[in-house]
Design an enzyme around this catalytic site. Structure first.
Site, PDB file in Angstrom:
ATOM      1  CE  LYS A  58      15.592  34.182  77.990  1.00  0.00           C
ATOM      2  NZ  LYS A  58      15.313  32.942  76.921  1.00  0.00           N
ATOM      3  CD  GLN A 102      13.345  31.940  73.277  1.00  0.00           C
ATOM      4  OE1 GLN A 102      14.217  32.924  73.742  1.00  0.00           O
ATOM      5  NE2 GLN A 102      12.391  31.280  73.656  1.00  0.00           N
ATOM      6  CG  ASP A 125      19.314  27.658  77.857  1.00  0.00           C
ATOM      7  OD1 ASP A 125      18.671  28.218  78.854  1.00  0.00           O
ATOM      8  OD2 ASP A 125      18.506  27.657  77.330  1.00  0.00           O
TER       9      ASP A 125
END
Ligand code: NAP
Length: 289
Positions: A58, A102, A125
């Site tokens: 990413k 994450q 996200d």
């Protein structure tokens, strides 16, 4: 067997490239007009090899569209309180425009509490309760990246959604549930299946659109797929295997996503695109959204 001649492969890689191009353009304009480089902060707790690889990937993608990537690495023994505090600081940092935690985080950490420490305007996200609620209510907010990327892929191929019966297999907070809400917002009739669903194969056979988000390799069998259905495989299991038996399903589907090269690239592209939009909003460059 083999792929049916009329089966369209939904090329997530190609569509993601287009999304990333648009994102890079937006980033260029943000920099030119404000002098600020949009920044995505990724928080990594522990050293799970798959998570380390994802975060690195990413970060590289971020830089490829001209954004700054900041990785915050915390030890596996980090407490919920410490993680919440660290994410809270990123939420307040004006140089950071998007925050990604994450996941999964180590079992000792309260993941939901950590997600909720992300300020909604930086939740690129789409993992917070605020974002889920906003998307479900049709209000401004960032969609969870995987389902939002799937919607984008379906739209890129002009898949008709309104009035169709969509069956989502899986109800996780970041995938199945927001997927169902997004399909509902697009006027599909939605059925959500999970581990307690009875006669799952028969339910899936009623679907015009199937989204598999189960986390079990080749779980959805070819004969569960109605002829002409659109099949989206969000699964990503070890060995690059999806949640759908691709070869068998592709003989019946009108459209199907491959694994890899389907949903995965759309997820990352959506994450970066939403980060650039978050930066534009925070810098009051709303015409760039
Ligand atoms: P998850 O949190 O483990 O959720 C799995 C869901 O599947 C749960 O709702 C579970 O039901 C349901 N399920 C499990 N066994 C089932 C069965 N036998 N029949 C029907 N439903 C069943 O997983 P997730 O995070 O949503 O991820 C799902 C998959 O997507 C995984 O393969 C993951 O790697 C992949 N994924 C891909 C991306 C990407 O970018 N491509 C991103 C995220 C996830 P219950 O709720 O009843 O337990």
């Amino acid at each position: 067997m083999g792929i049916h001649l009329t089966t369209t492969i939904l090329d997530g890689k190609a569509v993601a490239e287009q999304v990333l191009k648009g994102c890079a353009d937006r980033v260029g304009q943000i920099k030119a007009r404000s002098g600020v480089t949009p920044c995505l902060a990724a928080v990594l707790v522990g050293d799970d090899p798959a998570s380390v690889t994802y975060v690195r990937m990413k970060g590289k993608r971020c830089e490829s569209v001209g954004m700054r990537s900041l990785t915050v690495e915390l030890p596996g023994l980090t407490t919920t309180e410490q993680l919440v505090e660290r994410i809270g600081k990123l939420s307040e940092d004006p140089a950071v425009h998007g925050i990604l935690l994450q996941h999964p985080v180590p079992r000792t950490v309260d993941e939901r509490a950590a997600f909720e420490a992300i300020a909604p305007h930086k939740d690129v996200d789409g993992v917070t309760i605020h974002s889920f609620g906003a998307v479900s209510f049709g209000l401004p907010g960032f969609g969870s990246c995987t389902p939002a990327g799937i919607m984008r892929l379906l739209r890129a191929y002009e898949v008709e959604i309104a009035g169709k019966h969509a069956v989502v297999i899986g109800r996780s907070p970041i995938l199945g549930k927001p997927m169902a809400m997004m399909l509902l917002a697009a006027d599909a009739t939605v059925t959500v299946c999970h581990s307690k669903t009875r006669d799952l194969a028969d339910v899936v056979r009623l679907a015009d659109i199937v989204v598999a988000a189960v986390g079990r390799p080749r779980f959805v069998q070819g004969d569960w797929v109605r002829r002409g259905a659109v099949v989206v495989d969000a699964g990503y299991n070890p060995g690059n295997v999806g949640d759908v038996d691709f070869d068998a399903a592709a003989t019946r589907a009108s459209m199907i996503t491959p694994v890899p090269g389907g949903v995965g690239p759309m997820t990352i592209a959506t994450l970066l695109d939403q980060t650039s939009i978050a930066a534009a909003r925070q810098l009051n460059l709303t015409d760039l959204e």
